[in-house]
Design an enzyme around this catalytic site. Structure first.
Site, PDB file in Angstrom:
ATOM      1  N   ASN A  34       0.846  -1.201   0.000  1.00  6.30           N
ATOM      2  CA  ASN A  34       0.000   0.000   0.000  1.00  6.30           C
ATOM      3  C   ASN A  34       0.876   1.243   0.000  1.00  6.30           C
ATOM      4  OD1 ASN A  34       0.365   0.982   2.902  1.00  6.30           O
ATOM      5  ND2 ASN A  34      -0.239  -1.155   3.208  1.00  6.30           N
ATOM      6  N   ARG A  35       0.251   2.388  -0.114  1.00  7.00           N
ATOM      7  CA  ARG A  35       0.982   3.639  -0.322  1.00  7.00           C
ATOM      8  C   ARG A  35       1.357   4.376   0.963  1.00  7.00           C
ATOM      9  NH1 ARG A  35       0.892   4.796  -5.725  1.00  7.00           N
ATOM     10  NH2 ARG A  35      -0.851   3.929  -6.929  1.00  7.00           N
TER      11      ARG A  35
END
Ligand code: CTP
Ligand code: CA
Length: 226
Positions: A34-35
């Site tokens: 994920n970011r």
């Protein structure tokens, strides 16, 4: 505003903070991730050090410099994070789960790099990861431990936040409102800290260090007086 020059109100306290985003292996060269940048968790660690705490930062894949004075434990996957957090939480006064933990991981991680083939694209089967926060609260290490979760919600923020707080069993849930035309990751977030005691404290828009200090204020008010 508190800071290094302020009263070290967390002196003698031991806190565990998680940061970053977990990565779940698909094969030796690929992962699901994920970011999350890790910046909020690192800000929480740095401000806790500034306020005198003994800090363990459990960091997942963050490309950030170690905060001075914190003990940094690096992890990759959700299961690695779980093992380190459960080992470190025993005598912690507070545990703050700022990391973005992957909800799912590939059911199996291939031992060799997956190659293109005639029957591709293949489907990656997923299984659920352990819920670290729920595990921390299900069997608490001790009665006075303050356990904090973070959540990002796009709509019905208070309603979803309250439900999540109850489901997780934590003492505080810091809910960021995201979306509604605003890009994820913009600075224009509105946060509210929901307490298991029914409280709701608005945290004004500002730098991640300011939000971190507000979180430690709320944690500090819940710590056992010795
Ligand atoms: N969390 C955790 N372990 C997981 C998933 C989440 O410890 N496997 C923690 C996060 O670090 C965060 C909190 O739980 O502090 C809330 O995460 P969130 O993703 O909002 O909660 P979920 O229960 O996964 O709900 P959702 O379906 O909205 O993703
Ligand atoms: Ca989730």
């Amino acid at each position: 505003r508190r800071g290094a020059a302020a009263e070290p109100d967390l002196a003698g306290r031991r806190v565990v903070v998680t940061a970053g985003g977990t990565r779940e292996a698909v094969d030796p060269v690929r992962f699901l991730g994920n970011r999350s940048s890790g910046r909020q968790g690192y800000a929480l660690a740095a401000t806790a050090v500034a306020r005198g705490a003994n800090v363990v930062l459990v960091s997942a894949n963050a490309d950030l410099a170690d905060p001075a004075g914190a003990e940094v434990r690096r992890v990759g996957s959700a299961r690695e994070m779980r093992d380190v957090v459960l080992a470190e939480r025993a005598n912690a006064d507070a545990v703050v789960m700022a990391a973005a933990v992957a909800d799912f991981r590939p059911a199996t991680s291939a031992e060799s790099k997956i190659k293109k083939g005639a029957d591709q694209p293949a489907t990656i089967e997923l299984v659920e990861n352990p819920d670290i926060l729920a595990e921390l609260t299900r069997e608490r290490a001790h009665d006075h431990q303050v356990i904090v979760g973070f959540a990002a919600e796009t709509d019905n923020v208070l309603e979803h936040g309250r439900a999540k707080l109850a489901r997780k069993g934590c003492d505080l849930l810091v809910v960021n409102q995201v979306g509604e035309g605003r890009a994820f990751g913009t600075e224009d977030n509105q946060a509210v800290a929901l307490g298991a005691d029914g409280s709701a404290v608005d945290i004004p828009h500002g730098p991640k260090e300011d939000l971190a200090d507000r979180v430690w204020d709320l944690v500090g008010g819940r710590l056992a007086v010795d």
